[in-house]
Scaffold this active site. Sequence first.
Site, PDB file in Angstrom:
ATOM      1  N   ASN A   1     -40.273  12.737   9.932  1.00  0.00           N
ATOM      2  CA  ASN A   1     -41.348  11.761   9.762  1.00  0.00           C
ATOM      3  C   ASN A   1     -41.983  11.951   8.391  1.00  0.00           C
ATOM      4  OD1 ASN A   1     -41.066  10.623  12.278  1.00  0.00           O
ATOM      5  ND2 ASN A   1     -42.803  11.668  13.186  1.00  0.00           N
TER       6      ASN A   1
ATOM      7  N   ARG B   1     -36.593  10.069  15.845  1.00  0.00           N
ATOM      8  CA  ARG B   1     -35.914  11.264  15.318  1.00  0.00           C
ATOM      9  C   ARG B   1     -35.001  11.883  16.373  1.00  0.00           C
ATOM     10  NH1 ARG B   1     -40.510  15.013  13.643  1.00  0.00           N
ATOM     11  NH2 ARG B   1     -41.351  14.017  15.497  1.00  0.00           N
TER      12      ARG B   1
END
Length: 93
Positions: A38, A20
């Site tokens: 996520n 990320r």
Amino acid sequence: MSNVCTIAWIYGRVQGVGFRYTTQHEAQRLGLTGYAKNMDDGSVEVVACGDEAQVEKLIKWLKEGGPRSARVDKILTEPHSPHETLTDFSIRY
């Protein structure tokens, strides 16, 4: 080029490897807005909005595996119409 939004789901070894964070860095470098998040199934969801060519560059980068520590097995993408105004590229929890 026109502005577009794309949503992508990335599968493989993509959690716990900085995916990320590096996606956020790459998206910001390309001038995109959106987020990386996520998911409970172990995938990462990415929404990317901006110039069509820049969104395509991010998707290509994701398909090529993103950060070196990750392993991308599969990526699914589709056009997206966010229900909110995205002003930057963030990491969501």
